[in-house]
Scaffold this active site. Sequence first.
Site, PDB file in Angstrom:
ATOM      1  N   ARG A 127     -70.718 -52.440 -27.916  1.00 15.45           N
ATOM      2  CA  ARG A 127     -71.588 -51.715 -26.967  1.00 15.45           C
ATOM      3  C   ARG A 127     -70.724 -50.804 -26.105  1.00 15.45           C
ATOM      4  O   ARG A 127     -71.055 -49.647 -25.865  1.00 15.45           O
ATOM      5  CB  ARG A 127     -72.369 -52.712 -26.111  1.00 15.45           C
ATOM      6  CG  ARG A 127     -73.592 -53.288 -26.783  1.00 15.45           C
ATOM      7  CD  ARG A 127     -73.351 -53.869 -28.167  1.00 15.45           C
ATOM      8  NE  ARG A 127     -74.533 -54.460 -28.739  1.00 15.45           N
ATOM      9  CZ  ARG A 127     -74.856 -55.759 -28.652  1.00 15.45           C
ATOM     10  NH1 ARG A 127     -74.046 -56.614 -28.034  1.00 15.45           N
ATOM     11  NH2 ARG A 127     -75.958 -56.207 -29.204  1.00 15.45           N
ATOM     12  N   ASP A 156     -71.977 -53.928 -34.771  1.00 19.64           N
ATOM     13  CA  ASP A 156     -73.302 -54.082 -34.154  1.00 19.64           C
ATOM     14  C   ASP A 156     -74.088 -52.792 -34.332  1.00 19.64           C
ATOM     15  O   ASP A 156     -73.608 -51.830 -34.935  1.00 19.64           O
ATOM     16  CB  ASP A 156     -73.176 -54.470 -32.668  1.00 19.64           C
ATOM     17  CG  ASP A 156     -74.308 -55.402 -32.247  1.00 19.64           C
ATOM     18  OD1 ASP A 156     -75.486 -55.011 -32.419  1.00 19.64           O
ATOM     19  OD2 ASP A 156     -74.036 -56.513 -31.775  1.00 19.64           O
ATOM     20  N   HIS A 238     -78.378 -56.624 -36.397  1.00 21.37           N
ATOM     21  CA  HIS A 238     -77.351 -55.875 -35.649  1.00 21.37           C
ATOM     22  C   HIS A 238     -76.503 -55.036 -36.612  1.00 21.37           C
ATOM     23  O   HIS A 238     -75.275 -55.026 -36.544  1.00 21.37           O
ATOM     24  CB  HIS A 238     -76.490 -56.838 -34.830  1.00 21.37           C
ATOM     25  CG  HIS A 238     -77.244 -57.451 -33.681  1.00 21.37           C
ATOM     26  ND1 HIS A 238     -77.515 -56.761 -32.528  1.00 21.37           N
ATOM     27  CD2 HIS A 238     -77.826 -58.667 -33.534  1.00 21.37           C
ATOM     28  CE1 HIS A 238     -78.213 -57.530 -31.696  1.00 21.37           C
ATOM     29  NE2 HIS A 238     -78.425 -58.694 -32.295  1.00 21.37           N
ATOM     30  N   ASP A 301     -77.942 -63.739 -35.572  1.00 19.41           N
ATOM     31  CA  ASP A 301     -78.897 -63.732 -34.459  1.00 19.41           C
ATOM     32  C   ASP A 301     -79.818 -62.522 -34.525  1.00 19.41           C
ATOM     33  O   ASP A 301     -79.495 -61.501 -35.145  1.00 19.41           O
ATOM     34  CB  ASP A 301     -78.146 -63.730 -33.108  1.00 19.41           C
ATOM     35  CG  ASP A 301     -77.264 -62.500 -32.958  1.00 19.41           C
ATOM     36  OD1 ASP A 301     -76.633 -62.094 -33.951  1.00 19.41           O
ATOM     37  OD2 ASP A 301     -77.215 -61.930 -31.853  1.00 19.41           O
ATOM     38  N   GLU A 302     -80.952 -62.648 -33.864  1.00 17.06           N
ATOM     39  CA  GLU A 302     -81.838 -61.523 -33.546  1.00 17.06           C
ATOM     40  C   GLU A 302     -82.049 -60.575 -34.733  1.00 17.06           C
ATOM     41  O   GLU A 302     -81.735 -59.386 -34.651  1.00 17.06           O
ATOM     42  CB  GLU A 302     -81.255 -60.756 -32.347  1.00 17.06           C
ATOM     43  CG  GLU A 302     -81.136 -61.630 -31.112  1.00 17.06           C
ATOM     44  CD  GLU A 302     -80.484 -60.933 -29.921  1.00 17.06           C
ATOM     45  OE1 GLU A 302     -80.899 -61.234 -28.790  1.00 17.06           O
ATOM     46  OE2 GLU A 302     -79.572 -60.108 -30.124  1.00 17.06           O
ATOM     47  N   TRP A 368     -76.351 -70.522 -28.589  1.00 20.90           N
ATOM     48  CA  TRP A 368     -76.358 -69.561 -27.479  1.00 20.90           C
ATOM     49  C   TRP A 368     -77.682 -69.550 -26.715  1.00 20.90           C
ATOM     50  O   TRP A 368     -77.703 -69.292 -25.526  1.00 20.90           O
ATOM     51  CB  TRP A 368     -76.019 -68.155 -27.985  1.00 20.90           C
ATOM     52  CG  TRP A 368     -77.098 -67.445 -28.777  1.00 20.90           C
ATOM     53  CD1 TRP A 368     -77.364 -67.580 -30.095  1.00 20.90           C
ATOM     54  CD2 TRP A 368     -78.026 -66.475 -28.292  1.00 20.90           C
ATOM     55  NE1 TRP A 368     -78.395 -66.767 -30.473  1.00 20.90           N
ATOM     56  CE2 TRP A 368     -78.817 -66.068 -29.375  1.00 20.90           C
ATOM     57  CE3 TRP A 368     -78.255 -65.903 -27.032  1.00 20.90           C
ATOM     58  CZ2 TRP A 368     -79.845 -65.118 -29.247  1.00 20.90           C
ATOM     59  CZ3 TRP A 368     -79.276 -64.952 -26.900  1.00 20.90           C
ATOM     60  CH2 TRP A 368     -80.058 -64.571 -28.006  1.00 20.90           C
ATOM     61  N   TYR A 393     -72.662 -67.170 -20.391  1.00 20.37           N
ATOM     62  CA  TYR A 393     -72.786 -65.720 -20.568  1.00 20.37           C
ATOM     63  C   TYR A 393     -72.210 -65.000 -19.344  1.00 20.37           C
ATOM     64  O   TYR A 393     -72.794 -65.005 -18.259  1.00 20.37           O
ATOM     65  CB  TYR A 393     -74.246 -65.342 -20.845  1.00 20.37           C
ATOM     66  CG  TYR A 393     -74.524 -65.359 -22.345  1.00 20.37           C
ATOM     67  CD1 TYR A 393     -73.974 -66.345 -23.149  1.00 20.37           C
ATOM     68  CD2 TYR A 393     -75.302 -64.384 -22.957  1.00 20.37           C
ATOM     69  CE1 TYR A 393     -74.193 -66.364 -24.517  1.00 20.37           C
ATOM     70  CE2 TYR A 393     -75.536 -64.389 -24.330  1.00 20.37           C
ATOM     71  CZ  TYR A 393     -74.969 -65.389 -25.106  1.00 20.37           C
ATOM     72  OH  TYR A 393     -75.178 -65.402 -26.461  1.00 20.37           O
ATOM     73  N   ASP A 395     -71.847 -61.920 -18.896  1.00 16.98           N
ATOM     74  CA  ASP A 395     -72.504 -60.652 -18.542  1.00 16.98           C
ATOM     75  C   ASP A 395     -73.723 -60.905 -17.656  1.00 16.98           C
ATOM     76  O   ASP A 395     -74.400 -59.963 -17.251  1.00 16.98           O
ATOM     77  CB  ASP A 395     -72.906 -59.853 -19.795  1.00 16.98           C
ATOM     78  CG  ASP A 395     -73.822 -60.619 -20.734  1.00 16.98           C
ATOM     79  OD1 ASP A 395     -73.821 -61.881 -20.694  1.00 16.98           O
ATOM     80  OD2 ASP A 395     -74.549 -59.980 -21.523  1.00 16.98           O
ATOM     81  N   TRP A 442     -70.675 -60.123 -23.488  1.00 15.59           N
ATOM     82  CA  TRP A 442     -71.442 -59.001 -24.061  1.00 15.59           C
ATOM     83  C   TRP A 442     -71.259 -57.786 -23.167  1.00 15.59           C
ATOM     84  O   TRP A 442     -71.180 -57.921 -21.943  1.00 15.59           O
ATOM     85  CB  TRP A 442     -72.917 -59.393 -24.190  1.00 15.59           C
ATOM     86  CG  TRP A 442     -73.110 -60.534 -25.144  1.00 15.59           C
ATOM     87  CD1 TRP A 442     -73.423 -61.818 -24.833  1.00 15.59           C
ATOM     88  CD2 TRP A 442     -72.981 -60.491 -26.578  1.00 15.59           C
ATOM     89  NE1 TRP A 442     -73.495 -62.574 -25.982  1.00 15.59           N
ATOM     90  CE2 TRP A 442     -73.228 -61.792 -27.061  1.00 15.59           C
ATOM     91  CE3 TRP A 442     -72.670 -59.481 -27.488  1.00 15.59           C
ATOM     92  CZ2 TRP A 442     -73.169 -62.110 -28.423  1.00 15.59           C
ATOM     93  CZ3 TRP A 442     -72.619 -59.792 -28.833  1.00 15.59           C
ATOM     94  CH2 TRP A 442     -72.873 -61.088 -29.296  1.00 15.59           C
ATOM     95  N   GLU A 444     -73.050 -54.580 -22.973  1.00 12.55           N
ATOM     96  CA  GLU A 444     -73.998 -53.486 -22.724  1.00 12.55           C
ATOM     97  C   GLU A 444     -73.840 -52.929 -21.306  1.00 12.55           C
ATOM     98  O   GLU A 444     -73.864 -51.714 -21.093  1.00 12.55           O
ATOM     99  CB  GLU A 444     -75.447 -53.975 -22.883  1.00 12.55           C
ATOM    100  CG  GLU A 444     -75.871 -54.265 -24.303  1.00 12.55           C
ATOM    101  CD  GLU A 444     -75.684 -55.717 -24.690  1.00 12.55           C
ATOM    102  OE1 GLU A 444     -74.772 -56.373 -24.132  1.00 12.55           O
ATOM    103  OE2 GLU A 444     -76.440 -56.206 -25.549  1.00 12.55           O
TER     104      GLU A 444
HETATM  105  C1  ACM Z   1     -76.603 -63.281 -28.714  1.00 11.67           C
HETATM  106  O1  ACM Z   1     -76.393 -63.319 -27.499  1.00 11.67           O
HETATM  107  N1  ACM Z   1     -77.473 -62.431 -29.222  1.00 11.67           N
HETATM  108  C2  ACM Z   1     -75.898 -64.166 -29.640  1.00 11.67           C
END
Ligand code: ACM
Length: 502
Positions: A127, A156, A238, A301-302, A368, A393, A395, A442, A444
């Site tokens: 990011r 990503d 991602h 993930d996601e 997570w 986390y 962030d 992370w 972002e």
């Molecule tokens: C994550 O925070 N999407 C692993």
Amino acid sequence: MDSGKIKIAIAASAACIAAVAANAAIDVIPLPAKVAERGGVFSFRGDIARIAKFSKDASIPAEGYRISVTPSGVAVAASDAAGGFYAVQTLRQLETAGGDGVTAIPCVEIEDSPRFKWRGLHFDDCRHFFGKEALKRTLDFMALHKMNVLHWHLTDDQGWRIEIKKYPRLAEVGSVRRGSPKRARDIAKGEKKKNSRWVCDDVKYGPYFYTQEDVKEILAYAAARHIKVIPEIELPGHAVAAVAAYPWLGCTGKNPGVRWQWGISRDIFCAGNDKTIKFLEDVLDEVCALFPSDVIHIGGDEAPKHRWKHCPKCQKRIKELGLAGEEGLQGWMTRHFTEYLAKKGRRAVGWDEVLAGNPGKDTIVMSWRGSKGGIAAAKRGNDVVMTPNDFCYLDYGQGLKNDPHEYIGGKVTLEKAYSLEPTAGIPAESAKRILGLQGNNWSEYTWTPEELEYKMWPRASALAEVMWTPPERKNFADFRRRAAKMRKFMSDAFGANCAPVQ
Ligand code: ACM
Ligand code: ZN
């Protein structure tokens, strides 16, 4: 200093030097397992890693060490090179500088070894890209805290950050985006569109990526500090930067462009296309050739299933293999790459979403979305790395007064990070499945290496103590005091930009 080797060092004449501090404190992070203070100090000139006398003792646990400081010298014993290295990290934190180049270390007996073998930090270069110097500083600070795993998030939606020689467009095209979301403070009134959380700054971002030579440089730097570097190649989600570089990797064949917004994209790798599977195998071939790590992270993930639902190739694969819908297709993909890596002698690790696809028992699960995925995985017999967002986390907001930085949201205070018990809720017979834990950075909402440092430390110091120290030794008030001292040490010695300990 050849700190990685256990060696016999020549005893120094430093013992003759007058003591400079009578009552130095045993203020070490992470707090050692056993400490007995003896009173008095050992005073010396020079570097303690030379001056100390090292010996090997096979009875000491892996990565552990014993230190004996008397007024006449320092003796260190360990069973492996990492233990010797960690002893030096402890000694460095015990040093008090006196006048005239004299340093003192309090007389003490320490017996120490880690609680968990996976003591990690995660680093998102996608990011925002931080580069080699920021990585090296992070590795230095990790070593100081006896952390031993760097989880390097290299691919990503918003950027592909590692050179893959067989697919040069990944770096050429996938490492550049048209812009980035503006910081909240830079968004003018009325500028934000309805239904969009972000406003593009239209400042081209990239090309930013690591060449394979850069990666080798980082790996050597990490290895010298007893840190294993685990690369993450995200699949099936991602994946936008890769799909933008090679649109045939996706289900539609269309080029989505490297994503500039944060959030989650529908454009994931097509699991029905054999060519896409072969591409990912080729990427993992190069990654495995580069990284000696026994563990490779394959994301998971996601991954929204919208494209797969509408893709003839993905639907054909589901039908032919009799898979349980799109979740089953992701499960097939996770198993495929777990087996592919196993043939190369590597273990796959995936985010906790991989549990929905019934992964093999050899897949390591990274929890997570809280701890529940990790608890379920440990109970079913998978090894687990805990990184629950509500504790790990970095962030998330720190809950500080007058914090100038923007965060993704949420809140993880220093005390909250420190309070994590990674085996909570896990039956005793499954607790051995918890390999350890890590803090996740992370990026972002983290624009610069300085901001990254501010968000990482001292909360990562708190996690380091959770990773290493026996839980019955933990005490937040005492940690807080030591964290303030560590902050000053990191600032004085390295110019680190740690957040205040409030
Ligand atoms: C994550 O925070 N999407 C692993
Ligand atoms: Zn598809």
